[in-house]
Motif scaffolding. Structure first.
Motif, PDB file in Angstrom:
ATOM      1  N   ARG A  97       0.897   3.988  -3.015  1.00 52.30           N
ATOM      2  CA  ARG A  97       0.519   5.369  -2.696  1.00 52.30           C
ATOM      3  C   ARG A  97       1.630   6.342  -3.057  1.00 52.30           C
ATOM      4  O   ARG A  97       1.376   7.398  -3.646  1.00 52.30           O
ATOM      5  N   GLN A 143      -7.709  -3.355   1.484  1.00 52.43           N
ATOM      6  CA  GLN A 143      -6.972  -2.095   1.589  1.00 52.43           C
ATOM      7  C   GLN A 143      -6.117  -1.855   0.353  1.00 52.43           C
ATOM      8  O   GLN A 143      -6.027  -0.728  -0.157  1.00 52.43           O
ATOM      9  N   VAL A 192       0.839  -1.203   0.000  1.00 55.86           N
ATOM     10  CA  VAL A 192       0.000   0.000   0.000  1.00 55.86           C
ATOM     11  C   VAL A 192       0.872   1.250   0.000  1.00 55.86           C
ATOM     12  O   VAL A 192       0.628   2.202  -0.757  1.00 55.86           O
ATOM     13  N   THR A 251      -6.531   1.126  -2.863  1.00 54.77           N
ATOM     14  CA  THR A 251      -5.456   2.088  -3.118  1.00 54.77           C
ATOM     15  C   THR A 251      -5.307   2.392  -4.604  1.00 54.77           C
ATOM     16  O   THR A 251      -4.772   3.442  -4.971  1.00 54.77           O
TER      17      THR A 251
END
Length: 379
Positions: free
Chosen positions: A321, A344, A317, A348
């Motif tokens: 990001r 999750q 993640v 993203t």
């Protein structure tokens, strides 16, 4: 264009008239065109025909057969460098060695190519038999003599032999594609820093970043039992033109490497496809050390293979990001990320178009949470 009554115009009219007259004669009953044979063709035309004939459908060379037909064919074949730019040879090194005749044929073959770029493929199965290695090394030296003209080099040779590939005397490298594979153990990549290929494949060969000029590399595949994290990061720093990269297997073991240098963050602006294998004996924290220290803003295709080892979803993640990329394809093969981590991770990358997930332990139900969340998303 010349005036109608100029001498050149009149000559053209006369030429066309003669041509029409000849055509009409050929059309008369009983007339036939003059007989011509292959031997009537100019040498340059025959040479072009030989180029189409030089490789059969099975990829086997026919050049020596052409040269055996007659003296003229031999002279044309031997004097056409473009016919000799591709060499494909294989030997069963553990039970045979290149003979004097074979070595001389290879030497003569490459000499006839002149200064044209060369495509060379050499496979040696085994080669540790006593008395064989010396002959194999002599063959490699013949290839090295023409290193200035290598365009494509594909070697699958014994580990002891691969260290003799290349020479410091090579200064005008044309090398575009390099493929090195070591048989019978892990070989050592020779120093080839004067070579700057675009396509590189290294398998079962130990290497260092400084062993090669990576500045032009666009496509890279490395298959090795263990790639240290600092080596993987070093490749990304040294290869600014990289578009497609596959690394297997990345591990954590970093003897003698300072943390500051080993894990210095890398932003690679052009890499579009990345495939990594995080597994094996030294995989502990390798995913965190690698993914949290790279940013790939151009990334479109991302594949992670975990070989049953759990990959830290948090580090993925963070990586996605900080990359801020428009990822289109994500493949998680055997990484066994828990379902909550997958949720999750997928959230993203809203640009995602294709998702591939395989689990080595589906009976544990690690994906149940993800499937439920995904089904709710579709409702």
């Amino acid at each position: 264009m010349s005036p109608p009554d100029s001498p050149s115009a009149q000559q053209e009219v006369d030429r066309l008239a003669l041509s029409l007259e000849a055509t009409s004669l050929l059309k008369q009953p009983g007339s036939s065109p003059p007989e011509q044979t292959f031997d009537d063709l100019p040498d340059d035309v025959a040479s072009i025909i030989f180029q189409f004939h030089s490789i059969d459908l099975a990829g086997k060379p026919r050049l020596l057969n052409l040269g055996a037909v007659c003296r003229r064919w031999r002279d044309i074949t031997w004097a056409t460098p473009s016919l000799w730019t591709s060499l494909n040879a294989s030997f069963w090194g553990y039970k045979e060695q290149p003979s004097d005749i074979q070595l001389e044929l290879i030497r003569a073959w490459l000499n006839r190519s002149g200064n044209l770029p060369l495509s060379i493929s050499l496979t040696v199965y085994g080669g540790n038999k006593e008395g064989v290695f010396g002959r194999l090394r002599e063959m490699v030296e013949i290839l090295n003599y023409h290193c200035d003209h290598w365009y494509s080099l594909d070697l699958d040779v014994p580990s002891d032999l691969i260290t003799y590939v290349g020479t410091s005397k090579c200064t005008l490298s044309k090398l575009n594609e390099l493929s090195l594979k070591s048989e019978g153990g892990v070989g050592r990549l020779p120093i080839m820093s004067q070579f700057s290929p675009c396509v590189v494949k290294i398998e079962s060969v130990q290497w260092r970043v400084q062993d090669l000029d990576w500045t032009r590399v666009t496509n890279l595949v490395i298959k090795l039992g263990f790639i240290a994290v600092h080596q993987a990061l070093g490749i990304l720093r040294a290869a600014p033109s990289l578009l497609n990269c596959s690394l297997a297997s990345i591990g954590h073991h970093e003897d003698g490497v300072s943390s500051a240098e080993a894990y210095r963050h890398v932003t690679h602006p052009t890499l579009r496809a990345l495939a990594v294998n995080i597994s094996g004996r030294y995989s502990y924290q390798a995913d965190q050390l690698f993914f949290t220290n790279i940013s790939l803003p151009a990334l479109e295709k991302f594949s992670v293979f975990g070989s049953g080892d759990k990959i830290d979803a948090g580090s993925l993640v963070i990586f996605l990001r900080q990359s801020a990329c428009q990822l289109k394809s994500l493949s998680l093969d055997g990484s066994d990320i828990p379902g909550t981590g997958l949720i999750q991770l997928v959230r993203t990358v809203p640009s995602l178009e294709a998702l591939y997930i395989t689990s080595h332990y589906p009976e544990y139900g690690n994906l149940d949470h993800f499937y439920y969340a995904f089904s709710q998303h579709l409702l």
